[in-house]
Motif scaffolding. Sequence first.
Motif, PDB file in Angstrom:
ATOM      1  N   MET A   1      26.845  19.561  43.969  1.00  0.00           N
ATOM      2  CA  MET A   1      26.986  18.670  45.115  1.00  0.00           C
ATOM      3  C   MET A   1      27.581  19.437  46.288  1.00  0.00           C
ATOM      4  O   MET A   1      28.188  20.494  46.117  1.00  0.00           O
ATOM      5  N   LYS A   2      27.432  18.877  47.465  1.00  0.00           N
ATOM      6  CA  LYS A   2      27.989  19.494  48.669  1.00  0.00           C
ATOM      7  C   LYS A   2      29.232  18.724  49.094  1.00  0.00           C
ATOM      8  O   LYS A   2      29.202  17.499  49.205  1.00  0.00           O
ATOM      9  N   LEU A   3      30.308  19.459  49.331  1.00  0.00           N
ATOM     10  CA  LEU A   3      31.578  18.867  49.723  1.00  0.00           C
ATOM     11  C   LEU A   3      31.870  19.237  51.176  1.00  0.00           C
ATOM     12  O   LEU A   3      31.862  20.422  51.521  1.00  0.00           O
ATOM     13  N   TRP A   4      32.113  18.245  52.000  1.00  0.00           N
ATOM     14  CA  TRP A   4      32.491  18.470  53.388  1.00  0.00           C
ATOM     15  C   TRP A   4      34.006  18.310  53.491  1.00  0.00           C
ATOM     16  O   TRP A   4      34.550  17.250  53.147  1.00  0.00           O
ATOM     17  N   CYS A   5      34.697  19.343  53.978  1.00  0.00           N
ATOM     18  CA  CYS A   5      36.160  19.357  53.979  1.00  0.00           C
ATOM     19  C   CYS A   5      36.715  19.363  55.401  1.00  0.00           C
ATOM     20  O   CYS A   5      36.292  20.168  56.239  1.00  0.00           O
ATOM     21  N   LEU A   6      37.672  18.481  55.654  1.00  0.00           N
ATOM     22  CA  LEU A   6      38.285  18.327  56.971  1.00  0.00           C
ATOM     23  C   LEU A   6      39.747  18.732  56.904  1.00  0.00           C
ATOM     24  O   LEU A   6      40.515  18.169  56.111  1.00  0.00           O
ATOM     25  N   GLY A  27      29.257  25.657  40.751  1.00  0.00           N
ATOM     26  CA  GLY A  27      27.921  25.238  41.147  1.00  0.00           C
ATOM     27  C   GLY A  27      27.846  24.275  42.307  1.00  0.00           C
ATOM     28  O   GLY A  27      26.765  23.742  42.594  1.00  0.00           O
ATOM     29  N   HIS A  28      28.967  24.047  42.994  1.00  0.00           N
ATOM     30  CA  HIS A  28      28.966  23.143  44.147  1.00  0.00           C
ATOM     31  C   HIS A  28      29.050  23.946  45.440  1.00  0.00           C
ATOM     32  O   HIS A  28      29.373  25.135  45.426  1.00  0.00           O
ATOM     33  N   GLN A  29      28.781  23.298  46.555  1.00  0.00           N
ATOM     34  CA  GLN A  29      28.864  23.937  47.861  1.00  0.00           C
ATOM     35  C   GLN A  29      29.968  23.282  48.688  1.00  0.00           C
ATOM     36  O   GLN A  29      30.234  22.083  48.544  1.00  0.00           O
ATOM     37  N   VAL A  30      30.590  24.081  49.545  1.00  0.00           N
ATOM     38  CA  VAL A  30      31.638  23.566  50.426  1.00  0.00           C
ATOM     39  C   VAL A  30      31.275  23.852  51.874  1.00  0.00           C
ATOM     40  O   VAL A  30      30.940  24.981  52.229  1.00  0.00           O
ATOM     41  N   HIS A  31      31.314  22.814  52.684  1.00  0.00           N
ATOM     42  CA  HIS A  31      31.111  22.937  54.129  1.00  0.00           C
ATOM     43  C   HIS A  31      32.435  22.561  54.785  1.00  0.00           C
ATOM     44  O   HIS A  31      32.783  21.379  54.887  1.00  0.00           O
ATOM     45  N   ALA A  32      33.206  23.576  55.202  1.00  0.00           N
ATOM     46  CA  ALA A  32      34.491  23.336  55.857  1.00  0.00           C
ATOM     47  C   ALA A  32      34.248  23.157  57.351  1.00  0.00           C
ATOM     48  O   ALA A  32      33.705  24.043  58.016  1.00  0.00           O
ATOM     49  N   ILE A  33      34.632  22.025  57.870  1.00  0.00           N
ATOM     50  CA  ILE A  33      34.305  21.657  59.243  1.00  0.00           C
ATOM     51  C   ILE A  33      35.421  22.067  60.202  1.00  0.00           C
ATOM     52  O   ILE A  33      36.608  21.816  59.945  1.00  0.00           O
ATOM     53  N   ASP A  34      35.028  22.704  61.288  1.00  0.00           N
ATOM     54  CA  ASP A  34      35.956  23.073  62.356  1.00  0.00           C
ATOM     55  C   ASP A  34      36.151  21.854  63.255  1.00  0.00           C
ATOM     56  O   ASP A  34      35.330  21.562  64.128  1.00  0.00           O
ATOM     57  N   LEU A  35      37.227  21.134  63.037  1.00  0.00           N
ATOM     58  CA  LEU A  35      37.455  19.909  63.806  1.00  0.00           C
ATOM     59  C   LEU A  35      37.674  20.173  65.290  1.00  0.00           C
ATOM     60  O   LEU A  35      37.368  19.324  66.132  1.00  0.00           O
TER      61      LEU A  35
END
Length: 242
Positions: A1-6, A27-35
């Motif tokens: 799964m894809k995890l979006w992190c704030l 096996g997961h993906q991380v999308h760390a968002i630049d707030l």
Amino acid sequence: MKLWCLHGAVGLAADWDDFKKRVETKGHQVHAIDLWSYLDDADCSFEKFARELCAEARKESMPPVLIGYSMGGRLALHALIEDPQAWGGAMLISVHPGLENEEERILRMVADAEWAAKILAGKWDSFLSEWENQPVLQGACKVPLTDRSNLRDRQDAVARGFTSWSLGKQRNLRNSLQSIDRPVVWMAGKMDRKFADLADSVWVEMPDSYLLGPLDAGHRVPWQAPEEFLLCVEHLLDMINR
């Protein structure tokens, strides 16, 4: 799964780098968002941020899982209320659902405006020392946070974060929690009594919500208790996939 992190206030997307490495081995993906990218050029309301983030999430082939810490958790909560179906689930860490008293909101907006003024005065090191010495942020991090000097060139955006996303400007979201029909985990550290009590009081207001912990940490749970935090994330993903 894809995890979006704030990330949190005075934080960076790179704060999630260690977590990203750990999660991707499973096996997961991380999308760390630049707030700060939402505040580089102008103010951005909670509602505008939520609309834009949900629109991006809707482009994914599968709804991502939203993970928000502190200020990022408050923004995540707005996104969940804006469009629950855009998300597979969420984890809210050290999150405030909103002040219930108008006087408290005014006092908080004043305090956050003062933080913003200290940044804009051009004394970043002085501001950062005062920020980091707050009692709520104490406690050793087993995983170091990214060097905050990397935010020197983003000072205007960070200052806008204190004013645009002040807890005082946030409406009390308690009455909107029922609309979130995704699996949501609330979490806080046991040394952070205020936020542990908040989590304990609000999770029951949601139809598919869970309380994990409190973990052996203060406010900065993902970095002060990284192993336990990862186990909690895995538990959330298991609940979503069952």
